[in-house]
Design a protein around this motif. Structure first.
Motif, PDB file in Angstrom:
ATOM      1  N   VAL A  43      39.169   2.176  30.826  1.00  0.00           N
ATOM      2  CA  VAL A  43      39.355   2.948  31.980  1.00  0.00           C
ATOM      3  C   VAL A  43      40.581   3.643  31.796  1.00  0.00           C
ATOM      4  N   HIS A  44      41.435   3.319  31.050  1.00  0.00           N
ATOM      5  CA  HIS A  44      42.732   3.846  30.730  1.00  0.00           C
ATOM      6  C   HIS A  44      42.431   5.099  29.932  1.00  0.00           C
ATOM      7  N   LEU A  45      41.635   4.949  29.098  1.00  0.00           N
ATOM      8  CA  LEU A  45      41.177   5.929  28.272  1.00  0.00           C
ATOM      9  C   LEU A  45      40.223   7.017  28.642  1.00  0.00           C
ATOM     10  N   GLY A  46      39.927   6.983  30.156  1.00  0.00           N
ATOM     11  CA  GLY A  46      38.963   7.783  30.995  1.00  0.00           C
ATOM     12  C   GLY A  46      37.779   7.506  31.080  1.00  0.00           C
ATOM     13  N   LEU A  47      37.432   6.314  31.112  1.00  0.00           N
ATOM     14  CA  LEU A  47      36.139   5.825  31.433  1.00  0.00           C
ATOM     15  C   LEU A  47      35.889   5.425  32.695  1.00  0.00           C
ATOM     16  N   GLY A  48      35.076   6.308  33.486  1.00  0.00           N
ATOM     17  CA  GLY A  48      34.854   5.838  34.980  1.00  0.00           C
ATOM     18  C   GLY A  48      33.627   4.997  35.082  1.00  0.00           C
ATOM     19  N   SER A  49      33.543   4.437  36.405  1.00  0.00           N
ATOM     20  CA  SER A  49      32.704   3.695  36.633  1.00  0.00           C
ATOM     21  C   SER A  49      31.275   4.358  36.724  1.00  0.00           C
ATOM     22  N   LEU A  50      31.036   5.714  36.933  1.00  0.00           N
ATOM     23  CA  LEU A  50      29.914   6.428  36.767  1.00  0.00           C
ATOM     24  C   LEU A  50      29.445   6.301  35.294  1.00  0.00           C
ATOM     25  N   GLU A  51      30.297   6.619  34.368  1.00  0.00           N
ATOM     26  CA  GLU A  51      29.720   6.611  32.827  1.00  0.00           C
ATOM     27  C   GLU A  51      29.781   5.304  32.442  1.00  0.00           C
ATOM     28  N   MET A  52      30.213   4.182  32.842  1.00  0.00           N
ATOM     29  CA  MET A  52      29.958   2.851  32.832  1.00  0.00           C
ATOM     30  C   MET A  52      28.459   2.458  33.208  1.00  0.00           C
ATOM     31  N   MET A  53      28.064   2.902  34.301  1.00  0.00           N
ATOM     32  CA  MET A  53      26.632   2.625  34.965  1.00  0.00           C
ATOM     33  C   MET A  53      25.737   3.293  34.157  1.00  0.00           C
ATOM     34  N   ARG A  54      26.086   4.537  33.774  1.00  0.00           N
ATOM     35  CA  ARG A  54      25.132   5.234  32.826  1.00  0.00           C
ATOM     36  C   ARG A  54      24.896   4.624  31.419  1.00  0.00           C
ATOM     37  N   LEU A  55      25.918   4.102  31.060  1.00  0.00           N
ATOM     38  CA  LEU A  55      25.902   3.378  29.859  1.00  0.00           C
ATOM     39  C   LEU A  55      24.772   1.972  29.981  1.00  0.00           C
ATOM     40  N   VAL A  56      25.177   1.399  31.041  1.00  0.00           N
ATOM     41  CA  VAL A  56      24.418   0.204  31.183  1.00  0.00           C
ATOM     42  C   VAL A  56      22.946   0.596  31.694  1.00  0.00           C
ATOM     43  N   THR A  57      22.732   1.559  32.395  1.00  0.00           N
ATOM     44  CA  THR A  57      21.394   1.991  32.535  1.00  0.00           C
ATOM     45  C   THR A  57      20.790   2.250  30.981  1.00  0.00           C
ATOM     46  N   ARG A  58      21.302   3.146  30.231  1.00  0.00           N
ATOM     47  CA  ARG A  58      20.914   3.493  29.059  1.00  0.00           C
ATOM     48  C   ARG A  58      20.354   1.903  28.312  1.00  0.00           C
ATOM     49  N   TRP A  59      21.226   1.148  28.213  1.00  0.00           N
ATOM     50  CA  TRP A  59      21.255  -0.061  27.518  1.00  0.00           C
ATOM     51  C   TRP A  59      20.151  -0.767  27.908  1.00  0.00           C
ATOM     52  N   ARG A  60      19.889  -0.959  29.232  1.00  0.00           N
ATOM     53  CA  ARG A  60      19.086  -1.645  29.968  1.00  0.00           C
ATOM     54  C   ARG A  60      17.676  -1.040  29.371  1.00  0.00           C
ATOM     55  N   ARG A  61      17.571   0.333  29.505  1.00  0.00           N
ATOM     56  CA  ARG A  61      16.180   0.823  29.105  1.00  0.00           C
ATOM     57  C   ARG A  61      15.694   0.422  27.623  1.00  0.00           C
ATOM     58  N   GLN A  62      16.800   0.201  26.843  1.00  0.00           N
ATOM     59  CA  GLN A  62      16.788  -0.092  25.446  1.00  0.00           C
ATOM     60  C   GLN A  62      16.256  -1.547  25.214  1.00  0.00           C
ATOM     61  N   GLY A  63      16.347  -2.420  26.418  1.00  0.00           N
ATOM     62  CA  GLY A  63      16.155  -3.784  26.310  1.00  0.00           C
ATOM     63  C   GLY A  63      17.547  -4.668  26.187  1.00  0.00           C
ATOM     64  N   LEU A  64      18.797  -3.816  26.155  1.00  0.00           N
ATOM     65  CA  LEU A  64      19.778  -4.957  25.840  1.00  0.00           C
ATOM     66  C   LEU A  64      20.052  -5.387  27.478  1.00  0.00           C
ATOM     67  N   PRO A  65      20.608  -6.578  27.588  1.00  0.00           N
ATOM     68  CA  PRO A  65      20.653  -7.336  28.850  1.00  0.00           C
ATOM     69  C   PRO A  65      22.193  -7.037  29.322  1.00  0.00           C
ATOM     70  N   ALA A  66      22.545  -5.846  29.815  1.00  0.00           N
ATOM     71  CA  ALA A  66      24.101  -5.455  29.952  1.00  0.00           C
ATOM     72  C   ALA A  66      24.073  -5.683  31.631  1.00  0.00           C
ATOM     73  N   GLU A  67      25.278  -6.207  31.968  1.00  0.00           N
ATOM     74  CA  GLU A  67      25.572  -6.153  33.473  1.00  0.00           C
ATOM     75  C   GLU A  67      26.668  -5.726  33.676  1.00  0.00           C
ATOM     76  N   PHE A  68      26.643  -4.637  34.689  1.00  0.00           N
ATOM     77  CA  PHE A  68      27.756  -3.740  35.059  1.00  0.00           C
ATOM     78  C   PHE A  68      29.012  -4.501  35.239  1.00  0.00           C
ATOM     79  N   ALA A  69      29.001  -5.503  36.283  1.00  0.00           N
ATOM     80  CA  ALA A  69      30.015  -6.260  36.726  1.00  0.00           C
ATOM     81  C   ALA A  69      30.766  -7.132  35.593  1.00  0.00           C
TER      82      ALA A  69
END
Length: 96
Positions: A43-69
């Motif tokens: 977050v200090h490097l500039g990663l926001g919650s929206l970008e985090m959610m997009r990564l989680v969504t992408r990873w879930r679509r790939q079958g990775l069990p990512a949890e945003f929280a």
């Protein structure tokens, strides 16, 4: 475009490696992968919650069990890699 999107969302057969994770996060940040330390607060490097959610969504679509929280609670590459790898192995153990 469809081929590119399909490649990004194709099911994975293994968890993300530390280098793959660093590369994906760096791409979102718009920086070179070697400029993102494994223990840096993303977050200090500039990663926001929206970008985090997009990564989680992408990873879930790939079958990775990512949890945003989980990722938001410990926003470092080291912590994310541990979470993603542990979640992958836990899911694989449930299937076996």
């Amino acid at each position: 475009m469809a081929g590119t999107r399909a490649a990004r969302t194709a099911p994975r057969t293994s968890p993300l490696s530390a280098d793959e994770l660093r590369g994906e996060v760096a791409a979102v940040l718009g920086v070179q992968p070697d400029t993102v330390p494994a223990d840096a607060h993303l977050v200090h490097l500039g990663l926001g919650s929206l970008e985090m959610m997009r990564l989680v969504t992408r990873w879930r679509r790939q079958g990775l069990p990512a949890e945003f929280a989980e990722l938001a609670a410990a926003p470092t590459l080291d912590a994310w890699h541990r979470h993603l790898t542990d979640a992958w192995h836990a899911r694989e153990a449930e299937v076996a």
